[in-house]
Design a protein around this motif. Sequence first.
Motif, PDB file in Angstrom:
ATOM      1  N   TRP A  96       0.861  -1.173   0.000  1.00  0.00           N
ATOM      2  CA  TRP A  96       0.000   0.000   0.000  1.00  0.00           C
ATOM      3  C   TRP A  96       0.901   1.227   0.000  1.00  0.00           C
ATOM      4  N   ILE A  97       0.726   2.084  -1.021  1.00  0.00           N
ATOM      5  CA  ILE A  97       1.558   3.286  -1.070  1.00  0.00           C
ATOM      6  C   ILE A  97       0.680   4.510  -0.848  1.00  0.00           C
ATOM      7  N   GLU A  98       1.270   5.480  -0.173  1.00  0.00           N
ATOM      8  CA  GLU A  98       0.535   6.718   0.102  1.00  0.00           C
ATOM      9  C   GLU A  98       1.310   7.879  -0.517  1.00  0.00           C
ATOM     10  N   ALA A  99       0.588   8.761  -1.194  1.00  0.00           N
ATOM     11  CA  ALA A  99       1.273   9.901  -1.817  1.00  0.00           C
ATOM     12  C   ALA A  99       0.494  11.175  -1.574  1.00  0.00           C
ATOM     13  N   GLY A 100       1.231  12.256  -1.367  1.00  0.00           N
ATOM     14  CA  GLY A 100       0.617  13.572  -1.194  1.00  0.00           C
ATOM     15  C   GLY A 100      -0.049  14.009  -2.481  1.00  0.00           C
ATOM     16  N   ALA A 101      -1.154  14.735  -2.356  1.00  0.00           N
ATOM     17  CA  ALA A 101      -1.948  15.124  -3.526  1.00  0.00           C
ATOM     18  C   ALA A 101      -1.176  15.989  -4.517  1.00  0.00           C
ATOM     19  N   GLY A 102      -0.166  16.688  -4.039  1.00  0.00           N
ATOM     20  CA  GLY A 102       0.576  17.577  -4.937  1.00  0.00           C
ATOM     21  C   GLY A 102       1.718  16.896  -5.671  1.00  0.00           C
ATOM     22  N   GLU A 103       1.942  15.619  -5.395  1.00  0.00           N
ATOM     23  CA  GLU A 103       3.011  14.895  -6.108  1.00  0.00           C
ATOM     24  C   GLU A 103       2.667  14.763  -7.587  1.00  0.00           C
ATOM     25  N   ASN A 104       3.684  14.758  -8.411  1.00  0.00           N
ATOM     26  CA  ASN A 104       3.485  14.573  -9.847  1.00  0.00           C
ATOM     27  C   ASN A 104       3.091  13.108 -10.108  1.00  0.00           C
ATOM     28  N   TRP A 105       2.007  12.917 -10.851  1.00  0.00           N
ATOM     29  CA  TRP A 105       1.491  11.555 -11.055  1.00  0.00           C
ATOM     30  C   TRP A 105       2.527  10.638 -11.729  1.00  0.00           C
ATOM     31  N   HIS A 106       3.116  11.116 -12.815  1.00  0.00           N
ATOM     32  CA  HIS A 106       4.042  10.246 -13.553  1.00  0.00           C
ATOM     33  C   HIS A 106       5.245   9.846 -12.695  1.00  0.00           C
ATOM     34  N   GLU A 107       5.724  10.775 -11.870  1.00  0.00           N
ATOM     35  CA  GLU A 107       6.855  10.434 -11.000  1.00  0.00           C
ATOM     36  C   GLU A 107       6.477   9.334 -10.013  1.00  0.00           C
ATOM     37  N   LEU A 108       5.230   9.337  -9.581  1.00  0.00           N
ATOM     38  CA  LEU A 108       4.769   8.268  -8.682  1.00  0.00           C
ATOM     39  C   LEU A 108       4.749   6.922  -9.426  1.00  0.00           C
ATOM     40  N   VAL A 109       4.274   6.959 -10.678  1.00  0.00           N
ATOM     41  CA  VAL A 109       4.227   5.728 -11.478  1.00  0.00           C
ATOM     42  C   VAL A 109       5.647   5.193 -11.665  1.00  0.00           C
ATOM     43  N   ASP A 110       6.550   6.082 -12.020  1.00  0.00           N
ATOM     44  CA  ASP A 110       7.944   5.727 -12.247  1.00  0.00           C
ATOM     45  C   ASP A 110       8.540   5.103 -10.976  1.00  0.00           C
ATOM     46  N   TRP A 111       8.284   5.731  -9.848  1.00  0.00           N
ATOM     47  CA  TRP A 111       8.786   5.274  -8.531  1.00  0.00           C
ATOM     48  C   TRP A 111       8.240   3.871  -8.231  1.00  0.00           C
ATOM     49  N   ALA A 112       6.962   3.647  -8.527  1.00  0.00           N
ATOM     50  CA  ALA A 112       6.345   2.343  -8.258  1.00  0.00           C
ATOM     51  C   ALA A 112       6.964   1.262  -9.156  1.00  0.00           C
ATOM     52  N   VAL A 113       7.096   1.580 -10.448  1.00  0.00           N
ATOM     53  CA  VAL A 113       7.621   0.587 -11.397  1.00  0.00           C
ATOM     54  C   VAL A 113       9.081   0.244 -11.059  1.00  0.00           C
ATOM     55  N   GLU A 114       9.851   1.253 -10.664  1.00  0.00           N
ATOM     56  CA  GLU A 114      11.251   1.043 -10.235  1.00  0.00           C
ATOM     57  C   GLU A 114      11.352  -0.025  -9.154  1.00  0.00           C
ATOM     58  N   GLN A 115      10.356  -0.046  -8.280  1.00  0.00           N
ATOM     59  CA  GLN A 115      10.390  -1.001  -7.159  1.00  0.00           C
ATOM     60  C   GLN A 115       9.625  -2.285  -7.457  1.00  0.00           C
ATOM     61  N   ASP A 116       9.226  -2.404  -8.739  1.00  0.00           N
ATOM     62  CA  ASP A 116       8.454  -3.558  -9.195  1.00  0.00           C
ATOM     63  C   ASP A 116       7.111  -3.687  -8.481  1.00  0.00           C
ATOM     64  N   PHE A 117       6.478  -2.552  -8.217  1.00  0.00           N
ATOM     65  CA  PHE A 117       5.111  -2.548  -7.703  1.00  0.00           C
ATOM     66  C   PHE A 117       4.186  -2.393  -8.913  1.00  0.00           C
ATOM     67  N   GLY A 118       3.241  -3.316  -9.070  1.00  0.00           N
ATOM     68  CA  GLY A 118       2.416  -3.321 -10.276  1.00  0.00           C
ATOM     69  C   GLY A 118       1.023  -2.763 -10.086  1.00  0.00           C
ATOM     70  N   GLY A 119       0.478  -2.203 -11.168  1.00  0.00           N
ATOM     71  CA  GLY A 119      -0.918  -1.764 -11.149  1.00  0.00           C
ATOM     72  C   GLY A 119      -1.156  -0.420 -11.816  1.00  0.00           C
ATOM     73  N   ILE A 120      -0.096   0.419 -11.867  1.00  0.00           N
ATOM     74  CA  ILE A 120      -0.319   1.751 -12.457  1.00  0.00           C
ATOM     75  C   ILE A 120       0.589   2.017 -13.665  1.00  0.00           C
ATOM     76  N   GLU A 121       1.301   0.948 -14.112  1.00  0.00           N
ATOM     77  CA  GLU A 121       2.235   1.149 -15.224  1.00  0.00           C
ATOM     78  C   GLU A 121       1.530   1.583 -16.517  1.00  0.00           C
ATOM     79  N   ASN A 122       0.261   1.184 -16.702  1.00  0.00           N
ATOM     80  CA  ASN A 122      -0.471   1.619 -17.908  1.00  0.00           C
ATOM     81  C   ASN A 122      -0.818   3.104 -17.847  1.00  0.00           C
ATOM     82  N   LEU A 123      -0.689   3.686 -16.659  1.00  0.00           N
ATOM     83  CA  LEU A 123      -1.076   5.094 -16.478  1.00  0.00           C
ATOM     84  C   LEU A 123       0.142   6.022 -16.503  1.00  0.00           C
ATOM     85  N   ALA A 124       1.251   5.494 -17.054  1.00  0.00           N
ATOM     86  CA  ALA A 124       2.468   6.305 -17.162  1.00  0.00           C
ATOM     87  C   ALA A 124       2.215   7.543 -18.011  1.00  0.00           C
TER      88      ALA A 124
END
Length: 351
Positions: A96-124
């Motif tokens: 479960w990841i938590e992110a502040g509302a002002g974070e850039n969406w793509h950077e969050l996707v990138d951060w998740a994929v880097e750690q091999d967390f799946g589910g939002i890679e299509n939303l890059a």
Amino acid sequence: MTHFSVKSSSHPQIKKNFDLTSFNTLGLPSKAARFVEAFSTDHLLKLHEQAFFQEEFPFVLGGGSNVLLKDYLDISVLKNSISGKKVIKQDDSFVWIEAGAGENWHELVDWAVEQDFGGIENLALIPGTVGAAPIQNIGAYGVELDQVFESLELFDMRTGKLHTYCREECGFGYRDSIFKHELKGRVIVTKVVLRLTKINHIIHSSYRSLNDFLRENNITKPEIGDIFDAVVAIRRSKLPDPADLGNAGSFFKNPVVERAALEPILHEYSDIPYFEMEGEVVKIPAGWLIEKAGWKGRRVGNVGTYENQALVIVNHGGATGEEIYEHAMRIKASVKKLFGIDLVPEVNIVQ
Ligand code: EPU
């Protein structure tokens, strides 16, 4: 030694007559009568104490990637810049990841994929912030945010209180949520929690253009990193980068119409792409309708329709919000005349 960052100064600064030109990806010149940037939930609570929300609720701006701003906004604008991202919980299968509302969406996707967390890679590469993602239930290439959404925290401007909303309470639909209806203009998303996979990732690769891309590149067993790379490549080839050409992504929603309304169109255009949905309705790509109405790549003054994706309206430089709006209305009228279908803007028109 103690370091004080200017950004996280303990008191939010209210500014007058603030220039929003660099705060919207269409690059429109626009000024707000009052402007404040919130870097933390604490800032929101402080603004509440100062009775900032008493006279009017401000318009909440995220990444400015889905808004059409008129040249002067006689309102208050609050830029949501609440930051931070972290893992808050995990078990053998999920994180479960938590992110502040002002974070850039793509950077969050990138951060998740880097750690091999799946589910939002299509939303890059979807422009905008984490806080805006649930408001319009962002979606692309066969995935919508609600599939991985766990909960969000919001600040209620009416009461100054924080509340948690779980997925069922958010009323998600196609580019839609309760935040566009009952709660519109009354709440500020402060953080978002997503549940992602650690193992047994679910690969969504059947969306036509994604599937074609993977096949052309001989990727037969895609991992989440391959999906991420493919989506980034497809988006870069079809959608303009706001840094080069001002735009707000898809300007209109894809219309959902009764199957009966499709029949006469099918008669004349047997190649029309459409997607069957539940309950005798079909979703038709607005980009196709706009292209058939002759708008793809067409420019009128400073405004145009993008050459590679007719659903995107672009600012060729120097356009005003009014010009973009008029262009959009001309497109809407053409599509209505030709197909009898009403296009509804996906972009938030702020005036
Ligand atoms: N099409 C045309 N002409 C065009 C554009 C599209 O004929 O100028 C046809 C395509 O050939 C295809 C169909 O329309 O058959 C769908 O096109 P595409 O895959 O590009 O997707 P879209 O329906 O136009 C939606 C989202 C996009 C998202 C893509 C990919 C909406 C309003 N838009 O576009 O989201 O990236 O799917 O999943 O749902 C956004 O919301 O800002 C956005 C860019």
